[in-house]
Write a protein that holds these residues in place. Structure first.
Motif, PDB file in Angstrom:
ATOM      1  N   PHE A 144      45.142  35.556  42.452  1.00  0.00           N
ATOM      2  CA  PHE A 144      43.911  36.141  41.913  1.00  0.00           C
ATOM      3  C   PHE A 144      43.210  36.983  42.980  1.00  0.00           C
ATOM      4  O   PHE A 144      43.130  36.599  44.143  1.00  0.00           O
ATOM      5  CB  PHE A 144      42.968  35.029  41.439  1.00  0.00           C
ATOM      6  CG  PHE A 144      43.363  34.429  40.123  1.00  0.00           C
ATOM      7  CD1 PHE A 144      42.734  34.803  38.952  1.00  0.00           C
ATOM      8  CD2 PHE A 144      44.382  33.478  40.055  1.00  0.00           C
ATOM      9  CE1 PHE A 144      43.102  34.248  37.740  1.00  0.00           C
ATOM     10  CE2 PHE A 144      44.752  32.916  38.842  1.00  0.00           C
ATOM     11  CZ  PHE A 144      44.115  33.297  37.684  1.00  0.00           C
ATOM     12  N   ARG A 145      42.677  38.122  42.575  1.00  0.00           N
ATOM     13  CA  ARG A 145      41.996  39.038  43.488  1.00  0.00           C
ATOM     14  C   ARG A 145      40.482  39.066  43.280  1.00  0.00           C
ATOM     15  O   ARG A 145      39.749  39.489  44.155  1.00  0.00           O
ATOM     16  CB  ARG A 145      42.543  40.460  43.303  1.00  0.00           C
ATOM     17  CG  ARG A 145      43.965  40.641  43.829  1.00  0.00           C
ATOM     18  CD  ARG A 145      44.541  41.980  43.415  1.00  0.00           C
ATOM     19  NE  ARG A 145      45.810  42.220  44.095  1.00  0.00           N
ATOM     20  CZ  ARG A 145      45.961  43.057  45.121  1.00  0.00           C
ATOM     21  NH1 ARG A 145      44.931  43.748  45.582  1.00  0.00           N
ATOM     22  NH2 ARG A 145      47.145  43.229  45.683  1.00  0.00           N
ATOM     23  N   HIS A 146      40.038  38.640  42.102  1.00  0.00           N
ATOM     24  CA  HIS A 146      38.606  38.702  41.797  1.00  0.00           C
ATOM     25  C   HIS A 146      37.818  37.732  42.666  1.00  0.00           C
ATOM     26  O   HIS A 146      38.174  36.561  42.779  1.00  0.00           O
ATOM     27  CB  HIS A 146      38.376  38.381  40.323  1.00  0.00           C
ATOM     28  CG  HIS A 146      36.942  38.244  39.938  1.00  0.00           C
ATOM     29  ND1 HIS A 146      36.022  39.245  40.169  1.00  0.00           N
ATOM     30  CD2 HIS A 146      36.263  37.231  39.343  1.00  0.00           C
ATOM     31  CE1 HIS A 146      34.834  38.850  39.727  1.00  0.00           C
ATOM     32  NE2 HIS A 146      34.960  37.634  39.222  1.00  0.00           N
ATOM     33  N   ASP A 147      36.757  38.216  43.277  1.00  0.00           N
ATOM     34  CA  ASP A 147      35.881  37.389  44.100  1.00  0.00           C
ATOM     35  C   ASP A 147      34.507  37.364  43.454  1.00  0.00           C
ATOM     36  O   ASP A 147      33.806  38.379  43.400  1.00  0.00           O
ATOM     37  CB  ASP A 147      35.796  37.970  45.521  1.00  0.00           C
ATOM     38  CG  ASP A 147      34.996  37.073  46.477  1.00  0.00           C
ATOM     39  OD1 ASP A 147      34.472  36.042  46.007  1.00  0.00           O
ATOM     40  OD2 ASP A 147      34.898  37.415  47.662  1.00  0.00           O
ATOM     41  N   ALA A 148      34.125  36.196  42.944  1.00  0.00           N
ATOM     42  CA  ALA A 148      32.858  36.077  42.213  1.00  0.00           C
ATOM     43  C   ALA A 148      31.651  35.909  43.129  1.00  0.00           C
ATOM     44  O   ALA A 148      30.507  35.983  42.672  1.00  0.00           O
ATOM     45  CB  ALA A 148      32.932  34.894  41.250  1.00  0.00           C
ATOM     46  N   ASP A 149      31.874  35.686  44.423  1.00  0.00           N
ATOM     47  CA  ASP A 149      30.757  35.497  45.342  1.00  0.00           C
ATOM     48  C   ASP A 149      29.948  36.783  45.493  1.00  0.00           C
ATOM     49  O   ASP A 149      30.503  37.887  45.567  1.00  0.00           O
ATOM     50  CB  ASP A 149      31.260  35.073  46.731  1.00  0.00           C
ATOM     51  CG  ASP A 149      31.810  33.659  46.728  1.00  0.00           C
ATOM     52  OD1 ASP A 149      31.507  32.923  45.768  1.00  0.00           O
ATOM     53  OD2 ASP A 149      32.537  33.305  47.662  1.00  0.00           O
ATOM     54  N   ILE A 150      28.648  36.637  45.548  1.00  0.00           N
ATOM     55  CA  ILE A 150      27.751  37.776  45.760  1.00  0.00           C
ATOM     56  C   ILE A 150      27.389  37.830  47.243  1.00  0.00           C
ATOM     57  O   ILE A 150      26.791  36.895  47.780  1.00  0.00           O
ATOM     58  CB  ILE A 150      26.483  37.644  44.899  1.00  0.00           C
ATOM     59  CG1 ILE A 150      26.866  37.613  43.417  1.00  0.00           C
ATOM     60  CG2 ILE A 150      25.520  38.793  45.186  1.00  0.00           C
ATOM     61  CD1 ILE A 150      25.686  37.391  42.487  1.00  0.00           C
ATOM     62  N   LYS A 151      27.764  38.912  47.913  1.00  0.00           N
ATOM     63  CA  LYS A 151      27.516  39.066  49.346  1.00  0.00           C
ATOM     64  C   LYS A 151      26.926  40.443  49.602  1.00  0.00           C
ATOM     65  O   LYS A 151      27.120  41.381  48.820  1.00  0.00           O
ATOM     66  CB  LYS A 151      28.823  38.930  50.129  1.00  0.00           C
ATOM     67  CG  LYS A 151      29.650  37.710  49.787  1.00  0.00           C
ATOM     68  CD  LYS A 151      31.027  37.808  50.435  1.00  0.00           C
ATOM     69  CE  LYS A 151      31.947  36.703  49.967  1.00  0.00           C
ATOM     70  NZ  LYS A 151      33.326  36.854  50.458  1.00  0.00           N
TER      71      LYS A 151
END
Length: 206
Positions: A168-175
């Motif tokens: 998986f490539r999607h990163d749900a973290d908000i940075k």
């Protein structure tokens, strides 16, 4: 520039990856076969001395599924030919099989599909092999972003498929870094657009 922003890339890639959730190996229902699509190994040309799984984790997970007795047979698919380190003719499926052998998986349970050069041909040639072996039910292993396109093609052949998306490539973290355009995001956007356009093309030209 827009496609280089993490937010844009995340929106596109998550549209594909959210269609089939991740699974634990321990939760997978056993099947007649494991099918692994190509696009995961780097060939054994210098400086490498053996095939390496450098792009995705499809084969590593396939080995884990096999060793956990989720299936007695593995199909590997990829037919792009090239000249090996000793001048021998090899294909991607050759490299895939050699990589799996390194896990101690017996050669006789690995079946190569060595004609295909793209996803559509993967499905076409694998369908012939699977039906010849009397296999109707299998675990499909490919990257999460690639799963919707691959699965839609296999379903046309009336198989019973358990999709097992990986890498998986999607990163749900908000940075705060998500506000800065970068090449990784552009790569994800490119991959996502290729898949979306590919699915659209299959519908227009079945």
């Amino acid at each position: 520039l827009v496609l280089s922003f993490p937010f844009s890339a995340s929106t596109l890639i998550s549209f594909l990856e959210s269609q089939h959730p991740a699974q634990r190996v321990s939760q997978v229902t056993p099947a007649q076969a494991i099918v692994v699509l190509g696009g995961t190994v780097s060939n054994p040309l210098p400086p490498r001395i053996e095939p390496e799984e450098t792009r995705e984790s499809r084969l590593s997970i396939a080995a884990k599924l096999f060793l956990n007795k989720k299936s007695p047979i593995i199909f590997v698919s990829g037919g792009v030919p090239y000249s090996g380190p000793r001048g021998e003719l090899r294909t991607e499926s050759t490299d895939m099989k050699e990589y799996l052998l390194g896990f101690g998986i017996p050669s006789e349970v690995i079946i190569e599909e060595k004609q295909s050069r793209n996803t559509k041909e993967n499905v076409e040639y694998l369908t012939n092999l699977l039906k010849a072996q009397g296999i109707q039910q299998f675990i499909l292993l490919t990257s999460a972003y690639h799963m919707p396109r691959a699965l839609s093609l296999f379903k046309k052949q009336k198989f019973d498929i358990n999709p097992f998306p990986v890498s998986f490539r999607h990163d749900a973290d908000i940075k705060w870094q998500n506000l800065i355009p970068n090449l990784g995001s552009l790569d994800n956007s490119t991959l996502a657009l290729k898949e979306i356009l590919g699915m659209a093309a299959y519908r227009l030209f079945p």
